[in-house]
Design an enzyme around this catalytic site. Sequence first.
Site, PDB file in Angstrom:
ATOM      1  N   HIS A  13     -13.539  -3.547   6.074  1.00 19.89           N
ATOM      2  CA  HIS A  13     -12.099  -3.754   5.970  1.00 19.89           C
ATOM      3  C   HIS A  13     -11.322  -3.253   7.195  1.00 19.89           C
ATOM      4  CE1 HIS A  13      -8.150  -2.948   3.489  1.00 19.89           C
ATOM      5  NE2 HIS A  13      -7.914  -3.396   4.700  1.00 19.89           N
ATOM      6  N   HIS A  59      -2.822   2.191   9.396  1.00 21.32           N
ATOM      7  CA  HIS A  59      -4.002   1.417   8.995  1.00 21.32           C
ATOM      8  C   HIS A  59      -4.025   0.115   9.779  1.00 21.32           C
ATOM      9  CE1 HIS A  59      -6.735  -1.106   6.890  1.00 21.32           C
ATOM     10  NE2 HIS A  59      -5.787  -1.847   6.355  1.00 21.32           N
ATOM     11  N   GLU A 118       0.829  -1.211   0.000  1.00 21.34           N
ATOM     12  CA  GLU A 118       0.000   0.000   0.000  1.00 21.34           C
ATOM     13  C   GLU A 118       0.864   1.263   0.000  1.00 21.34           C
ATOM     14  OE1 GLU A 118      -3.409  -0.103   2.435  1.00 21.34           O
ATOM     15  OE2 GLU A 118      -3.810  -2.191   1.956  1.00 21.34           O
TER      16      GLU A 118
END
Length: 265
Positions: free
Chosen positions: A212, A140, A116
């Site tokens: 997610h 994240h 990412e």
Amino acid sequence: MIHDNELLMYEIDRIAGVAGYLWEKGWAERNGGNISVNLTGVVTPHDLAMKPVRAGVALQETAAGLQGCVFYVTGTGKRMRDVAKDPFSNGALIRISANGASYDIVAEKPVAPTSELSSHLLMHSYLLASGRLSAKVVLHTHPADLIGLTHCKPYMDSERLTRLLWSMIPECRIVVPKGVGVVPYEIPGSIELAHATIGQLSRHDVVFWEKHGVLAVGEDVVECFDTIDTLSKAAQIFFSARAAGCEPEGMTGRQLDDLAEAFGL
Ligand code: 2HA
Ligand code: ZN
């Protein structure tokens, strides 16, 4: 030697500490989650005089405005529990090239950054371009309680979700004053997900990704963790009340407004 830079090692220690918290919290199954921190001011020209471990790795997208910047990024496929133990074997220090089109791994091992990376760099570009110079962290992670809420259609609405979480415990209103953004499902790691997230970052420091996870930006990696932890606590209070068989009342609008006034929010 990079290890002689005490300030850098202090920052890396804090990142490793947070990676450990993510694992202990159960938010980082397998290789779930990723962290990047802009350490440009912390890494010295002396540190950068060393020969790169790997040079000229092309970026998918040019990193606008990040030319010459240095980041610690967790490695692709690496586990947070391992980042906690050995951040330099499970992540890398990278420096963006002078034209923004590639990066060098400047320390410590040739660990490929998170898949990412492009998304993280887009967010760092956005944060710098929008004048939030002190926002150096993109974090994240996958907290089950927060992800659970994104499976409930009524809460896929920024205002409603913010109101719910704020109203569960006074700290939440204080620690997350801008509330939370929500982004409908997109493929993990996709540029579409990054752009949709950036769309929310002008108003919020935490964004929920449907089905997610969550992403937080901020000045400090420990503060980013604390923010998500506070939201997770609020979600747990909601679920506990429900499990006890009642619909939680939540703090009233008046109580929330009084908090905002008392804390100058
Ligand atoms: O890095 O969490 O979203 C693993 C992920 C992808
Ligand atoms: Zn994820």
